[in-house]
Design an enzyme around this catalytic site. Sequence first.
Site, PDB file in Angstrom:
ATOM      1  CE  LYS A 116      -3.222  -2.870  -0.012  1.00  0.00           C
ATOM      2  NZ  LYS A 116      -4.041  -3.102  -1.209  1.00  0.00           N
ATOM      3  NE  ARG A 292     -10.873  -7.889  -3.449  1.00  0.00           N
ATOM      4  CZ  ARG A 292     -10.318  -7.037  -2.609  1.00  0.00           C
ATOM      5  NH1 ARG A 292      -8.998  -6.917  -2.546  1.00  0.00           N
ATOM      6  NH2 ARG A 292     -11.067  -6.275  -1.826  1.00  0.00           N
TER       7      ARG A 292
END
Length: 458
Positions: A116, A292
């Site tokens: 991240k 995803r």
Amino acid sequence: MFEKILIANRGEIALRVVRACRELGIKTVAVYSEVDDQSLHVQLADEAICIGAAASSDSYLRADRIFSAAEITNVDAIHPGYGFLSENATFAEQCLDCNIAFVGPLPKTIAQMGNKSIAKSVARSVRVPCVPGSDEVMDNELEAKKLAGFIGYPVIIKAAAGGGGKGMRLVNNSVSFCKEYKMARSEAEKAFGDGSVYIEKFIEEPHHIEFQILADKYGNIIHLFDRDCSIQRRYQKLVEEAPSPFLSKKLRDEMGHAAIKIARKCNYQNAGTVEFLVDKHGHYYFIEMNARLQVEHGVTEQITGLDIVKWQLLIAAGEKLTIEQKDVKICGHAIECRINAEDPIKNFTPFPGEITLYYSPGGHGIRIDSHVYAGYKIPPNYDSMVAKLITFGKTREIAISKMHSALSEYLVRGVKTTISFLRAIMMDKGYIAGNYTTKFVEDFLERTPVDALNFKNC
Ligand code: MV4
């Protein structure tokens, strides 16, 4: 196009992929654990292979067994769904090494977005605003504390390998900083095998808004607008809607453009989601990108008329995106409620067991994505979500009204579910007004009497 694909997942999402494949004429292979043999995804796929015991670590997370199943059945591609191996760059790489298409982004993109802190630097490099904080991971406790003082409390410590709230610690003042820093690092080390953390200013009561992206292998990237995911409890989303009732047209266009810039910079392919926080002044900040398909993709499908899973398969097979940004229009409003087998009045503890009676709502503007039925036994080993109820109509008011009646109609006996709790949200003034933030659930639980969560005892 692919002839046959393997679905490396379970439950409603495995079923969602089976259905998309069927429409495209692709044969399907389900894999399942010993306790999932009664699941609809196993029964509706063309072939099914048991890959191990109930625990995910013995089945759905076992790449080696999934590859054995792929080899035996001679599939062209693997769809990972969400969770499990879906954001595992090594797994994606192994697929490509075996000459099996991975229905998702490139391994390098997954690795980049999986960290991240790196994801934020990608966003900054294309001048998308990020939450002020450490631009890198902070390995030194005292330097981290110094920076926190500089940013100004409250701050939030996040695991670089985390995401979705795992390994996050809120720090209100310098007194508790070192304790929380140590906790965050050891939690991250335990959960992800990587203890690196970074620091951000804590944005109070933000809106949690994400943009759906579709990108093909040829650099064509579009966004399918936004979803508001502010209604969460312990970082689990409970209700999502599209479009966000909070965004103005100007902000929506600007954030959609920002999301595409990030996707382009990381060479994004397939379906993905760019997450932002938006404060009360309408300032937006990139926080992370999910590489995803997401649980809540269905609300976007309903307002755009596009089948995201079908596009994932077409893109992975090398087809070009034939839709341009100007062709994507928001048509109406959609809401999703996640129906979980949990007891809302016992702190949402999971409630596995046999569904003895099942009646699901239907009608105009109602969609249910679920793998369960009467007689189905919910195993205790996985996520407690058993169905997604999506309603859609011309306006937000219509979608809410349909959701309220659909939840009232929904009958599930044998296990406790969140149906009544969700129904109470649909009647809540704050929810109906539409300007809710991530603090909504906490406030709602405080002001709502227990009886209101127990309608029909379901
Ligand atoms: C934040 C935040 C406020 N400030 N980061 C939670 C899930 C993960 N994807 C990011 N999350 C947040 N990050 C900063 N700098 C607020 C959230 C957040 C949240 C926080 C507390 C309670 C509910 C929440 C729901 C969504 C997001």
